[in-house]
Design an enzyme around this catalytic site. Structure first.
Site, PDB file in Angstrom:
ATOM      1  N   GLU A  88      31.312  42.809  51.238  1.00 32.88           N
ATOM      2  CA  GLU A  88      30.085  43.252  50.560  1.00 32.88           C
ATOM      3  C   GLU A  88      29.169  44.088  51.439  1.00 32.88           C
ATOM      4  OE1 GLU A  88      31.229  40.147  50.143  1.00 32.88           O
ATOM      5  OE2 GLU A  88      31.506  39.988  47.975  1.00 32.88           O
ATOM      6  N   HIS A  92      26.314  29.478  44.153  1.00 31.34           N
ATOM      7  CA  HIS A  92      26.706  30.478  43.152  1.00 31.34           C
ATOM      8  C   HIS A  92      25.745  30.529  41.962  1.00 31.34           C
ATOM      9  CE1 HIS A  92      30.411  30.281  45.450  1.00 31.34           C
ATOM     10  NE2 HIS A  92      30.838  31.354  44.824  1.00 31.34           N
TER      11      HIS A  92
END
Lengths: 341, 467
Positions: B200, B269
């Site tokens: 990322e 998450h």
């Protein structure tokens, strides 16, 4: 493959086979390096006078690196991007010294209208993308410039500089991986000036041969004498040609040295005075260049003096401009936040 | 003869000790030669010559303490310079400013208003959002999921502009982890729909670099939870670029992906980044609820020259809405949508908050409360005008979001309402938010951690004094 390239490079740089410059190239390189040196000395002085604020990272000692690399690049076509030790890059790429100095003093005529400062200057026209203050961020950004080159097929190469300190950042390896995976035209220049702020390479790095940091991605690399502008230009030509011809990324580790502290407020207690003195006396890129030119009869003392005067005039003009140019209009506080719709 | 001045070695240094002279009067010096050593509380530093010349008089003896910055410490006769020439101009107007004098003395200040000595910052420019485009009379509405709407928006923009490309993890061959990029590889090929490694930080930075060079990347994060690895590139490289370059280099890029809690995926998450990104000048932040807004705003985001953080929601991907069937449906960034007009209370929500707010509104209206429901859609720039105008009418305001309460979007709305519509308020603004805890895994606890319809109803009852 990486090792082979390094071995070839070593052969090219053997003392019996120096890549010589023409008289014209020697003069151009000398002039560019001298401009950086005198500009940076002036910047240091102006910092001392309080005209330049915040962080100010001088390039003194490392001049041969950006000079030699830019000589091997296509001006206006190849992109360059670096960290915060960026003044030299802009001067050699042809940006106006007045605009650079006025940015250091935070004035309206600065390259970023006074809103960027020493660490943040850019030019679409010259394809210089900063001027980046976060250590290692430019490795990913520069890989993106190379991505754009490949996407558009414009044939440009991204020349992405970072230091020995940044070489330990994770995103550098994320970038290496993608650059080789997609064979992007990028040359990573690792300016190894031996100290990441105050921490020596030996104290920060498990392996200290940065040219081999791309080995696990199959990216070739070379160690280059970054104090000799001829060696730099020679290696850069090989690396840029490699990238431009579609073979993917290349790493050049430039063995260089900064004479000044990391930034202006660095007492430089982490290294000995002798180390700095002997480096300046024996390896200085500008002195080496001057000596070569005198020996080869390319220049004489009188012309050297004239050149010195010319460069000083440019620097003085830049300093005067940067001292007298007004601060940005207060309305600039609110401009350039969002792109015009 | 230029003076050699006592230098400042750091931005905060005001004085130092001249500990040692390394030259004497009459010495010839070249640039870079060390002239003296000075000591501050932090360090011992060297003063170097900038000009070549001959050292004239030493004005400060070595060992002198507390030498103020910019005091002349020696004269230097510059080589070739006319000695009679005037001393180098002192940097008068541009000299470092004297530190601001403290305001009027205490006794005086007591009896009157404190005087403002600093020049005030100029007022921020007012943000005025454009209105939504008028739809043609009798336009056909088609049913579409948010997923389809996002997919169509990207496909249309990829067709329209060769510079647009999509990159991210599993966006191509796998057809998208949440199938938002389904079919794009087949239509546009591997050059423009690019699977990245799991990296990322690297691909966010790569995308920003490509945007500097003129491309228009759409960077998909599999979820915004993973974008924390990349947040430095989003904020430091993308958002600040235009400003730092004085308007020269922009970063036209869209960072998109699901944001906020999904279901039963626990703390790492399940996080709403709306308030985080909305804090950053230089970013547009969009968080749509309906499919029509998802489509119209994603198209606008891809065309924007300002970097955009586009926050989707996994639970909303499968929800169906009506989308107007027009050729090129583009909505203005920064404009809230009044989902229902009413006069009793203003409910302000966005993204999943709109689901709770919509269900609560149905029940409240049935119970006789005339709710005005506002979907912010864009979180930066925030459409204050629409909210303020509504609160001036209703006098009451409830905000709904899944994010944490401290520094939330609701907190910002509450502050703005207080600043701009204080006299119109009949009750304090109330925030319905996620609870101030990391997201638990257990089903019962997760349910408790999220806001719900009953909490929205309770808040409305409280501000309308119906409870």
């Amino acid at each position: 493959m990486a090792r082979k390239a390094a071995a070839n490079a070593a052969k090219n740089q053997s003392p019996t086979n120096f890549p010589e410059f023409t008289a014209e190239e020697e003069l151009q390189a000398y002039r560019d390096m001298l401009l950086i040196r005198r500009f940076e000395e002036k910047a240091g002085q102006m910092y001392g006078m309080g005209l330049i604020g915040g962080f100010c990272h001088l390039y003194i000692g490392q001049e041969a690196v950006v000079t030699g690399i830019t000589m091997a690049s296509e001006k206006g076509k190849d992109a360059q991007i670096t960290g915060y030790r960026d003044h030299g890059h802009m001067l050699v790429m042809g940006l106006d010294p007045k605009g650079v100095m006025a940015e250091l003093t935070g004035r309206q005529g600065g390259l970023s209208k006074g809103k960027g400062g020493s660490m943040h200057m850019f030019s679409n026209e010259h394809r210089f993308y900063g001027g980046n203050g976060i250590v290692g961020a430019q490795a990913s950004l520069g890989t993106g410039l190379a991505f754009a080159s490949k996407y558009t097929g414009d044939g440009s190469v991204s020349i992405t500089y970072f230091g020995d300190g940044a070489a330990n950042q994770g995103q550098v390896y994320e970038s290496f991986n993608m650059a080789k995976l997609w064979n992007l035209p990028v040359v990573y220049i690792i300016e190894n000036n031996r100290y990441a702020m105050g921490t020596s390479v030996e104290r920060s790095s498990a392996t200290t041969d940065f040219s081999q940091r791309g080995a696990s991605f199959d990216i070739p690399g070379e160690q280059v004498d970054g104090m000799d502008v001829r060696m730099v230009r020679d290696a850069a030509r090989r690396a840029i040609e490699h990238a431009r011809s579609g073979k993917g990324p290349y790493i050049l580790e430039m063995m260089t040295y900064r004479y000044r502290g990391h930034s202006m407020s660095d007492p430089a207690k982490y290294r000995s005075k002798d180390e700095v003195t002997s480096m300046r006396a024996e390896r200085d890129p500008i002195e080496q260049s001057k000596k070569r030119m005198l020996e080869r009869g390319i220049i004489d003392e009188a012309r050297l003096k004239e050149l010195e005067t010319e460069i000083r005039a440019i620097v003085t003009e830049a300093a005067d401009f940067a001292t007298n140019d007004p601060e940005p209009d207060t309305a600039e506080l609110w401009t350039d936040i969002y792109a015009p719709a | 003869m230029p003076n050699i001045l006592m230098p400042a070695l750091s931005p905060t240094m005001e004085e130092g000790k001249l500990s040692k002279w390394l030259v004497k009067e009459g010495d010839t010096v070249s640039p870079g030669d060390v002239l003296a050593e000075i000591e501050t509380d932090k360090a011992t530093m060297e003063v170097e010559a900038v000009d070549a010349g001959t050292v004239g008089k030493l004005l400060v003896e070595e060992g002198t303490d507390a030498v103020k910055v910019n005091t002349p410490i020696a004269f230097l006769a510059v080589e070739g310079e006319d000695e009679a020439a005037p001393a180098e101009k002192a940097p008068d107007a541009a000299a470092p400013k004297e530190s601001e004098q403290p305001g009027p003395d205490a006794a005086e200040a007591k009896s009157s208003q404190p005087t403002i000595t600093e020049k005030a910052a100029p007022a921020a420019p007012q943000f005025t959002a454009e209105s939504d485009p008028d739809l043609p009379e009798g336009v056909e509405m088609v049913e579409m999921t948010v997923r389809q709407a996002l997919n169509e928006a990207m496909a249309e923009e990829l067709r329209r502009d060769e510079r647009v490309f999509v990159m991210g993890e599993e966006v191509a061959e796998y057809q998208g982890a949440y199938k938002i990029t389904q079919g794009l590889l087949q239509e546009f090929g591997a050059r423009r729909i690019i699977d990245t490694p799991i990296t990322e930080h690297g691909f966010a930075g790569l995308g920003v670099g490509a945007a500097f060079a003129g491309l228009r990347p759409i960077v998909e994060f599999m979820t915004f939870n993973f974008a924390m690895q990349a947040i430095d590139q989003i904020i430091n490289s993308a958002a600040k670029q235009l400003y730092m370059s004085g308007g020269q280099v922009s970063a036209p890029i869209v960072f998109r992906g699901p944001n906020g809690a999904a279901a039963r995926v626990a703390a790492q998450h399940s996080q709403d980044y709306s308030a985080w990104y909305s804090h950053i000048p230089g970013l547009y932040v969009i968080a749509p609820y309906s499919a029509a807004d998802a489509k119209g705003l994603l198209k606008a985001a891809i065309r924007s020259d300002t970097p955009v953080v586009f926050l989707e929601n996994e639970i909303l991907y499968g929800q169906t809405f009506e989308v107007p069937k027009v050729d090129d449906y583009v909505l203005p960034i920064g404009k809230a949508r009044i989902a229902r007009k009413g006069k009793d209370v203003t409910i302000v929500a966005y993204s999943m908050g709109m689901r709770y707010a919509t269900q609560a509104t149905e029940k409240l209206v049935a119970a006789g409360v005339d709710v005005e429901l506002i979907d912010l859609r864009t979180l930066r720039p925030l459409d204050s005008a629409t909210v303020i105008e509504s609160v001036k009418k209703t006098g009451r305001c409830v905000t709904v979001e899944e994010g944490w309460p401290q520094g939330s979007i609701g907190s910002e709305i509450a502050a703005r309402v207080m600043e701009e519509a204080f006299d119109y308020l009949d009750a304090p603004v109330m925030r319905v938010t996620g609870k101030d805890v990391p997201m638990p895994y257990a089903a019962n606890l997760e349910k408790l951690a999220l806001p719900n319809v009953d909490e929205v109803i309770a808040a409305v009852n409280a501000v309308t004094y119906r409870s």
